[in-house]
Design a protein around this motif. Structure first.
Motif, PDB file in Angstrom:
ATOM      1  N   TRP A 163      55.993 -23.589 -73.720  1.00  0.00           N
ATOM      2  CA  TRP A 163      54.966 -24.378 -74.404  1.00  0.00           C
ATOM      3  C   TRP A 163      53.671 -24.437 -73.588  1.00  0.00           C
ATOM      4  CZ3 TRP A 163      57.565 -29.495 -76.588  1.00  0.00           C
ATOM      5  CH2 TRP A 163      58.682 -29.152 -77.361  1.00  0.00           C
ATOM      6  N   PHE A 164      53.830 -24.706 -72.267  1.00  0.00           N
ATOM      7  CA  PHE A 164      52.643 -24.964 -71.440  1.00  0.00           C
ATOM      8  C   PHE A 164      52.186 -23.739 -70.639  1.00  0.00           C
ATOM      9  CE2 PHE A 164      53.802 -29.802 -71.053  1.00  0.00           C
ATOM     10  CZ  PHE A 164      53.540 -29.973 -72.403  1.00  0.00           C
ATOM     11  N   GLY A 165      53.075 -22.740 -70.493  1.00  0.00           N
ATOM     12  CA  GLY A 165      52.639 -21.499 -69.839  1.00  0.00           C
ATOM     13  C   GLY A 165      52.873 -21.410 -68.346  1.00  0.00           C
ATOM     14  N   TRP A 166      53.769 -22.259 -67.809  1.00  0.00           N
ATOM     15  CA  TRP A 166      54.038 -22.184 -66.368  1.00  0.00           C
ATOM     16  C   TRP A 166      54.860 -20.946 -66.039  1.00  0.00           C
ATOM     17  CZ3 TRP A 166      51.978 -24.845 -62.401  1.00  0.00           C
ATOM     18  CH2 TRP A 166      51.182 -25.948 -62.750  1.00  0.00           C
ATOM     19  N   LYS A 167      54.384 -20.156 -65.064  1.00  0.00           N
ATOM     20  CA  LYS A 167      55.097 -18.949 -64.653  1.00  0.00           C
ATOM     21  C   LYS A 167      56.169 -19.251 -63.607  1.00  0.00           C
ATOM     22  CE  LYS A 167      50.940 -16.125 -65.285  1.00  0.00           C
ATOM     23  NZ  LYS A 167      49.808 -15.553 -64.522  1.00  0.00           N
ATOM     24  N   SER A 168      55.937 -20.266 -62.786  1.00  0.00           N
ATOM     25  CA  SER A 168      56.879 -20.589 -61.712  1.00  0.00           C
ATOM     26  C   SER A 168      57.262 -22.067 -61.786  1.00  0.00           C
ATOM     27  CB  SER A 168      56.241 -20.275 -60.351  1.00  0.00           C
ATOM     28  OG  SER A 168      57.037 -20.814 -59.309  1.00  0.00           O
ATOM     29  N   VAL A 169      58.510 -22.313 -62.148  1.00  0.00           N
ATOM     30  CA  VAL A 169      59.047 -23.678 -62.194  1.00  0.00           C
ATOM     31  C   VAL A 169      60.213 -23.728 -61.212  1.00  0.00           C
ATOM     32  CG1 VAL A 169      60.122 -25.451 -63.624  1.00  0.00           C
ATOM     33  CG2 VAL A 169      58.390 -23.922 -64.623  1.00  0.00           C
ATOM     34  N   ILE A 170      60.131 -24.627 -60.245  1.00  0.00           N
ATOM     35  CA  ILE A 170      61.147 -24.687 -59.188  1.00  0.00           C
ATOM     36  C   ILE A 170      61.934 -25.993 -59.313  1.00  0.00           C
ATOM     37  CG2 ILE A 170      61.560 -24.681 -56.694  1.00  0.00           C
ATOM     38  CD1 ILE A 170      58.935 -23.151 -56.325  1.00  0.00           C
ATOM     39  N   ILE A 219      48.331 -34.349 -72.875  1.00  0.00           N
ATOM     40  CA  ILE A 219      49.673 -33.887 -73.241  1.00  0.00           C
ATOM     41  C   ILE A 219      49.850 -33.949 -74.768  1.00  0.00           C
ATOM     42  CG2 ILE A 219      52.151 -34.469 -73.135  1.00  0.00           C
ATOM     43  CD1 ILE A 219      51.352 -33.314 -70.501  1.00  0.00           C
ATOM     44  N   ALA A 220      49.465 -35.080 -75.353  1.00  0.00           N
ATOM     45  CA  ALA A 220      49.662 -35.266 -76.800  1.00  0.00           C
ATOM     46  C   ALA A 220      48.866 -34.234 -77.594  1.00  0.00           C
ATOM     47  CB  ALA A 220      49.271 -36.693 -77.190  1.00  0.00           C
ATOM     48  N   SER A 221      47.638 -33.968 -77.186  1.00  0.00           N
ATOM     49  CA  SER A 221      46.803 -32.995 -77.906  1.00  0.00           C
ATOM     50  C   SER A 221      47.390 -31.587 -77.808  1.00  0.00           C
ATOM     51  CB  SER A 221      45.375 -33.004 -77.347  1.00  0.00           C
ATOM     52  OG  SER A 221      44.801 -34.288 -77.509  1.00  0.00           O
ATOM     53  N   LYS A 222      47.912 -31.256 -76.643  1.00  0.00           N
ATOM     54  CA  LYS A 222      48.541 -29.942 -76.473  1.00  0.00           C
ATOM     55  C   LYS A 222      49.766 -29.821 -77.387  1.00  0.00           C
ATOM     56  CE  LYS A 222      49.552 -25.980 -74.383  1.00  0.00           C
ATOM     57  NZ  LYS A 222      48.637 -24.828 -74.282  1.00  0.00           N
ATOM     58  N   LEU A 223      50.552 -30.886 -77.464  1.00  0.00           N
ATOM     59  CA  LEU A 223      51.758 -30.848 -78.306  1.00  0.00           C
ATOM     60  C   LEU A 223      51.387 -30.701 -79.778  1.00  0.00           C
ATOM     61  CD1 LEU A 223      53.790 -33.581 -76.403  1.00  0.00           C
ATOM     62  CD2 LEU A 223      54.259 -31.105 -76.425  1.00  0.00           C
ATOM     63  N   ILE A 224      50.308 -31.361 -80.193  1.00  0.00           N
ATOM     64  CA  ILE A 224      49.819 -31.219 -81.573  1.00  0.00           C
ATOM     65  C   ILE A 224      49.359 -29.774 -81.814  1.00  0.00           C
ATOM     66  CG2 ILE A 224      47.885 -31.825 -83.105  1.00  0.00           C
ATOM     67  CD1 ILE A 224      50.000 -33.964 -83.133  1.00  0.00           C
ATOM     68  N   ALA A 225      48.647 -29.224 -80.856  1.00  0.00           N
ATOM     69  CA  ALA A 225      48.182 -27.836 -80.986  1.00  0.00           C
ATOM     70  C   ALA A 225      49.368 -26.873 -81.129  1.00  0.00           C
ATOM     71  CB  ALA A 225      47.325 -27.452 -79.775  1.00  0.00           C
ATOM     72  N   LEU A 226      50.505 -27.266 -80.554  1.00  0.00           N
ATOM     73  CA  LEU A 226      51.716 -26.443 -80.642  1.00  0.00           C
ATOM     74  C   LEU A 226      52.527 -26.749 -81.910  1.00  0.00           C
ATOM     75  CD1 LEU A 226      52.801 -26.754 -76.885  1.00  0.00           C
ATOM     76  CD2 LEU A 226      52.063 -24.632 -77.990  1.00  0.00           C
ATOM     77  N   LYS A 227      51.942 -27.575 -82.801  1.00  0.00           N
ATOM     78  CA  LYS A 227      52.529 -27.884 -84.122  1.00  0.00           C
ATOM     79  C   LYS A 227      53.692 -28.882 -84.083  1.00  0.00           C
ATOM     80  CE  LYS A 227      49.778 -24.711 -85.853  1.00  0.00           C
ATOM     81  NZ  LYS A 227      48.443 -25.203 -86.305  1.00  0.00           N
ATOM     82  N   LYS A 274      44.740 -31.389 -66.974  1.00  0.00           N
ATOM     83  CA  LYS A 274      44.295 -30.158 -67.651  1.00  0.00           C
ATOM     84  C   LYS A 274      45.135 -28.960 -67.206  1.00  0.00           C
ATOM     85  CE  LYS A 274      39.899 -31.641 -69.216  1.00  0.00           C
ATOM     86  NZ  LYS A 274      40.511 -32.944 -69.567  1.00  0.00           N
ATOM     87  N   VAL A 275      45.471 -28.955 -65.915  1.00  0.00           N
ATOM     88  CA  VAL A 275      46.306 -27.877 -65.374  1.00  0.00           C
ATOM     89  C   VAL A 275      47.743 -27.991 -65.896  1.00  0.00           C
ATOM     90  CG1 VAL A 275      47.185 -26.795 -63.241  1.00  0.00           C
ATOM     91  CG2 VAL A 275      44.826 -27.656 -63.336  1.00  0.00           C
ATOM     92  N   MET A 276      48.203 -29.239 -66.118  1.00  0.00           N
ATOM     93  CA  MET A 276      49.575 -29.434 -66.633  1.00  0.00           C
ATOM     94  C   MET A 276      49.839 -28.577 -67.858  1.00  0.00           C
ATOM     95  SD  MET A 276      50.016 -33.603 -66.580  1.00  0.00           S
ATOM     96  CE  MET A 276      49.690 -34.542 -65.090  1.00  0.00           C
ATOM     97  N   VAL A 277      48.880 -28.608 -68.796  1.00  0.00           N
ATOM     98  CA  VAL A 277      49.097 -27.935 -70.086  1.00  0.00           C
ATOM     99  C   VAL A 277      48.378 -26.590 -70.168  1.00  0.00           C
ATOM    100  CG1 VAL A 277      49.467 -30.125 -71.275  1.00  0.00           C
ATOM    101  CG2 VAL A 277      47.158 -29.121 -71.230  1.00  0.00           C
ATOM    102  N   ASP A 278      47.677 -26.220 -69.104  1.00  0.00           N
ATOM    103  CA  ASP A 278      46.969 -24.945 -69.088  1.00  0.00           C
ATOM    104  C   ASP A 278      46.930 -24.422 -67.654  1.00  0.00           C
ATOM    105  OD1 ASP A 278      45.472 -22.731 -69.642  1.00  0.00           O
ATOM    106  OD2 ASP A 278      43.637 -23.818 -70.193  1.00  0.00           O
ATOM    107  N   GLU A 280      62.102 -24.876 -69.989  1.00  0.00           N
ATOM    108  CA  GLU A 280      61.632 -24.068 -71.135  1.00  0.00           C
ATOM    109  C   GLU A 280      60.322 -24.607 -71.705  1.00  0.00           C
ATOM    110  OE1 GLU A 280      66.067 -22.797 -72.723  1.00  0.00           O
ATOM    111  OE2 GLU A 280      64.698 -23.807 -74.111  1.00  0.00           O
ATOM    112  N   ILE A 281      60.232 -25.930 -71.794  1.00  0.00           N
ATOM    113  CA  ILE A 281      58.984 -26.541 -72.289  1.00  0.00           C
ATOM    114  C   ILE A 281      57.817 -26.162 -71.383  1.00  0.00           C
ATOM    115  CG2 ILE A 281      57.790 -28.775 -72.530  1.00  0.00           C
ATOM    116  CD1 ILE A 281      60.453 -29.900 -73.659  1.00  0.00           C
ATOM    117  N   LEU A 282      58.060 -26.270 -70.079  1.00  0.00           N
ATOM    118  CA  LEU A 282      56.991 -25.948 -69.132  1.00  0.00           C
ATOM    119  C   LEU A 282      56.589 -24.481 -69.244  1.00  0.00           C
ATOM    120  CD1 LEU A 282      58.250 -27.894 -65.958  1.00  0.00           C
ATOM    121  CD2 LEU A 282      56.379 -28.557 -67.486  1.00  0.00           C
ATOM    122  N   GLN A 283      57.584 -23.619 -69.369  1.00  0.00           N
ATOM    123  CA  GLN A 283      57.309 -22.177 -69.404  1.00  0.00           C
ATOM    124  C   GLN A 283      56.745 -21.753 -70.750  1.00  0.00           C
ATOM    125  OE1 GLN A 283      61.240 -20.811 -68.322  1.00  0.00           O
ATOM    126  NE2 GLN A 283      60.684 -20.513 -66.173  1.00  0.00           N
TER     127      GLN A 283
END
Lengths: 216, 216
Positions: A172-179, A15-23, A138-142, A167-170
């Motif tokens: 930042w992380f790319g989730w198409k379906s958040v319920i 999670i932390a590495s993904k957030l860093i990659a997102l600046k 890995k799936v969480m952030v990709d 919004e973060i899930l969609q």
């Protein structure tokens, strides 16, 4: 954004590495300020990455990700300090898994209570949003590691916080379906789902999988 | 085939009616020989349908479907009689749900044990196959109520029995995807999934839904 990631395990690091990659600016928090895994992570992740105690990470953060192991989550959050958590969103990814008797793990809390609810009760001023705990980190952030549309569930008591985390899930992380499955008692059903995830991991032979709900 | 359906509730009635439609001979079993629901079901379902006690149904049957409510399943099967269950397949659809405190139900057994395992331990010579307990009863026998491919999980200790039940699910009921999740301890994870089903029923607004697993 300034983000605190609590936990230095695989989930916290991912999670932390993904957030860093997102600046974003991230403090990875742990029990001690010089946790070797946090030190190594900071070295790899450049100037926006820092390490600190749970307190440091929570005090710095606008949003907190709880990536500690479930059995230690309440203690870690107490160390972070209630005043550093109050009025903030805490994205709770933890699962109350007990590996002490080997595989498969059992749950330390379930059925009529959950870790998400315990955290919410312990920190009533924090906006606890339970999500991401139903997939591999890995799936969480990709989520594109799993093809097509598949679902991420989310629950919590604060509607604005759920909107923000959605919004973060969609975005930042790319989730198409958040319920949205409702209030924080939903943590009970997603945490109790985890034993099925563990079983399906054995059956499918990869951690890169998820479910998609289809309705008639 | 001669089939015993234990239970006169919605699940028992739906399964039994489908089996009659498929030209099998069915005894619907209950505590008493003159259960009004069983009597009404027989009247509607013609000459291949009969009612009887749990003992009558099990003694008659080549395969047994346990459709009793989870809290009463062990008692019902004891009434059916161990000798009438021995060496036979028991398709266990029951869930250990406790509605005594209202909605949502809690589980009477979970985490480190399950109803499926309890039934298998109580009747060690019976081939207990846990399946169908993760969907609404209408979907059990008509999976096309939910479009596309979605999954039915199955577990049990006897490979030949699992093969036979997989054929029943595929050829009799129309399931396109049946996933073997291993031995009867898998009942733990599918029974613990049911609270998520109940939650999703509220979210999706229809009982006609199911999950499909996608892997990367």
């Amino acid at each position: 954004m300034k983000i605190g990631v609590l936990g230095t395990g695989m989930v916290g690091e991912t999670i932390a590495s993904k957030l860093i990659a997102l600046k974003h600016s991230v403090i990875m928090g742990s029990r001690t300020v010089d946790n070797p895994k946090a030190v190594a992570w900071v070295k790899k992740n450049g100037e926006n990455a820092a390490q600190g105690t749970f307190t440091d990470a929570a005090a710095f953060a606008e949003i907190i990700f709880n990536c500690t192991s479930g059995v230690g989550s309440i203690d870690a959050l107490k160390q972070a300090g209630e005043k550093n958590l109050n009025a903030k969103i805490c994205v709770d990814i933890s699962n109350p898994l007990d590996f002490s008797k080997g595989m498969p793990p059992s749950l330390t809390i379930c059925n009529t209570d959950s870790l998400g609810e315990q955290i919410q009760r312990t920190f009533p001023e924090t906006k606890v949003i339970k999500t991401l705990n139903t997939v591999n980190c890995k799936v969480m952030v990709d989520p594109a590691l799993v093809p097509g549309v598949h679902d991420m569930l989310l629950c919590g008591n604060d509607d604005d916080a759920k909107k923000k985390v959605t919004e973060i899930l969609q975005k930042w992380f790319g989730w198409k379906s958040v319920i949205d499955i409702g209030d924080i008692t939903g943590a009970r059903v997603t945490e109790m789902y985890v034993p099925l995830w563990v079983r399906m991991f054995g059956v499918l032979g990869t951690p890169n999988f998820n479910f998609h709900y289809i309705k008639g």
